[in-house]
Write a protein that holds these residues in place. Structure first.
Motif, short mmCIF file in Angstrom:
data_model
loop_
_atom_site.label_atom_id
_atom_site.label_comp_id
_atom_site.label_asym_id
_atom_site.label_seq_id
_atom_site.Cartn_x
_atom_site.Cartn_y
_atom_site.Cartn_z
N LYS A 1 0.84 -1.21 0.00
CA LYS A 1 0.00 0.00 0.00
C LYS A 1 0.87 1.25 0.00
N ARG A 2 1.90 1.25 0.82
CA ARG A 2 2.79 2.41 0.91
C ARG A 2 3.48 2.67 -0.43
N PHE A 3 3.87 1.59 -1.11
CA PHE A 3 4.53 1.73 -2.41
C PHE A 3 3.56 2.26 -3.45
N ALA A 4 2.33 1.74 -3.45
CA ALA A 4 1.32 2.21 -4.40
C ALA A 4 1.02 3.69 -4.20
N LEU A 5 0.96 4.13 -2.95
CA LEU A 5 0.75 5.54 -2.67
C LEU A 5 1.92 6.38 -3.17
N LEU B 1 23.10 8.36 0.43
CA LEU B 1 22.30 7.37 1.14
C LEU B 1 20.83 7.70 0.90
N VAL B 2 20.16 6.87 0.11
CA VAL B 2 18.80 7.19 -0.36
C VAL B 2 17.79 6.47 0.52
N ASP B 3 17.24 7.18 1.47
CA ASP B 3 16.23 6.63 2.39
C ASP B 3 14.84 7.12 1.99
N MET B 4 14.53 6.93 0.70
CA MET B 4 13.25 7.36 0.13
C MET B 4 12.69 6.23 -0.73
N ILE B 5 11.35 6.13 -0.78
CA ILE B 5 10.70 5.06 -1.52
C ILE B 5 10.48 5.46 -2.98
N GLY B 6 10.66 4.48 -3.88
CA GLY B 6 10.23 4.65 -5.26
C GLY B 6 11.25 5.24 -6.21
N LEU B 7 12.46 5.54 -5.75
CA LEU B 7 13.46 6.17 -6.62
C LEU B 7 14.45 5.20 -7.23
N LEU B 8 14.59 4.02 -6.65
CA LEU B 8 15.68 3.12 -7.05
C LEU B 8 15.68 2.77 -8.53
N PRO B 9 14.54 2.42 -9.16
CA PRO B 9 14.59 2.07 -10.59
C PRO B 9 15.17 3.18 -11.45
#
Length: 442
Positions: free
Chosen positions: A105-109, A327-335
């Motif tokens: 759910k967190r990723f979809a948001l 250091l990337v402590d954020m969701i959704g950026l890696l790709p």
């Protein structure tokens, strides 16, 4: 006929007992578990609210048909995305997404998902009947492993259930009880779309599925990573601009979905890496982005006299030429971050299991990961083709990296071309489901 009637009676009795189990868990156990702060996000938000169901019913009535996707977490959500996108483009199908985990759910948001979605209610047949009465689905699509008895038994009474991106589970070979349960659950699926020939053999021989109901179609993961490449060029361009000062011309190593074990193995030999590549830059994207874990990784990096920029606190644009590590402590950026790199170390496989290898592979990076990769069908495939490297230690990584040579981008063009060859599962699955729906209407 008597045997079928007896089987149906036993299934109904089993579901009645299963319903009682979930009522007990919901009334007694779940409230107790909610007292644990770390568990609360996973447990809350699973109730079916009448007002929400009414709004859902109104939205559903705007479409001629509906398809429901049932996914565990972010990985399975990504596998479902190409099918959901294709259906949305067609415009005549109501697409609905059910996610089991809070991380999904967190990723979809974070992805600003436009398809309506909820966290799965508890696996109570009564709850599912209530939801499915509103959705009036024409088909249910389950991604990879998410075989819940209450969901499957109830869904099958409303519409056909299709299992997609199915792969073998080697652990079931020696577990007769688990194998029997999986076999019974898979029987509730009308068709099982498997990834490869070995998966087809697994479902046919071990789980005793009829050969005609297990077509080999490939994996939608390949479609998804390539689809995302096309859709997110603007984001990649934005990241390049934000990180222009940080990316000063040396090679860029990206450690994605990193665990402490991965980071420590790299840090053990990082002085030697820097000696060979004095201008190297490192991006670390932890698997667990909790403040405690990210803080621990930052301490480990700084103990090696590395200058660290922490993305969440300072912002990506704050990373400068003097920083050694982002250091990337954020969701959704890696790709999208992978698009900036030359070399990728995919985390998890030194001690547990490998994470997403296709995200760096589709960018044509040189990719490595640890020996625990056999749970990933695509990792096994790429290892078999000799396109990625398996390491067991920091020294393995150092030896491999020292032998790399490339000019231009993507650095590993053969790997990029291999990902292109594996695309197409989405179209094959949708075509088969739609053809099957036509057969059912006859």
């Amino acid at each position: 006929m008597l045997r079928m009637a007896a089987t149906e009676f036993l299934q109904k009795m089993a579901m009645a007992l299963y319903e009682l189990l979930w009522r007990f868990l919901g009334a007694v156990i779940v409230p107790l578990l909610k007292r644990v702060p770390s568990l609360r996000p996973q447990l809350e938000g699973r109730q079916l609210i009448e007002d929400n169901l009414h709004k859902l019913k109104t939205e559903r009535q705007r479409f001629a048909r509906a398809m429901v996707f049932f996914c565990s977490s972010a990985g399975e959500y990504e596998q479902a995305k190409p099918l959901m996108n294709r259906l949305q483009q067609q415009g005549d199908t109501f697409v609905f997404l059910i996610l089991v985990s809070y991380s999904g759910k967190r990723f979809a948001l974070a992805q600003q998902e436009t398809v309506p979605f909820i966290m799965a209610p508890w696996d109570s047949p009564r709850a599912w009947r209530k939801l499915f009465a509103v959705l009036q689905a024409n088909a249910f699509v389950v991604v990879r492993y998410e075989l819940w008895p209450g969901f499957l038994y109830t869904a099958r009474a409303h519409a056909p259930v299709y299992l997609i991106d199915a792969v073998q589970s080697p652990g079931l070979v020696k577990k007769s009880l688990s194998r029997s349960l999986r076999r019974a659950l898979v029987r509730l699926c009308r068709q099982v779309f498997v990834v490869g020939a070995e998966d087809q053999a697994f479902y046919s021989e071990l789980l005793q599925r009829p050969a005609l109901s297990i077509p080999q179609v490939g994996d939608t993961k390949y479609d998804r990573v390539l689809e995302r490449l096309e859709q997110r060029e603007g984001k990649r361009r934005q990241l390049r601009e934000q990180l222009a000062a940080f990316l000063t011309g040396g090679p860029l190593l990206i450690m994605g979905s990193a665990w402490p074990q991965d980071l420590q193995a790299l840090l053990d030999i990082y002085p030697a890496v820097q000696a060979r590549h004095p201008h190297i830059k490192l991006i670390v994207a932890p698997h667990d982005i909790s403040p405690a874990m990210v803080g621990k990784m930052q301490q480990s990096l700084e103990a090696m006299k590395l200058r660290v920029c922490r993305a969440q606190a300072a912002g990506l644009a704050a990373a400068g030429a003097g920083d050694n590590v982002l250091l990337v402590d954020m969701i959704g950026l890696l790709p999208e971050l992978y698009a900036l790199g030359d070399i990728a170390w995919v985390g998890g496989a030194l001690h547990h299991r490998v994470h997403n290898v296709l995200e760096p592979a589709c960018q044509g990076l040189f990719v490595c990961f640890g020996p625990r990769y056999h749970t990933s069908q695509e990792a096994r495939q790429l290892v078999a083709e000799g396109l990625v490297t398996v390491i067991t230690s920091g020294n393995d990584f150092l030896e491999w990296m020292q032998g790399l040579h490339w000019e231009g981008h993507p650095p590993h063009r053969k790997l990029y071309e291999a990902i292109i060859r594996h695309r197409g599962a989405t179209g094959r699955i949708l075509q088969a489901i739609q053809a099957d729906a036509c057969d059912l209407r006859r």
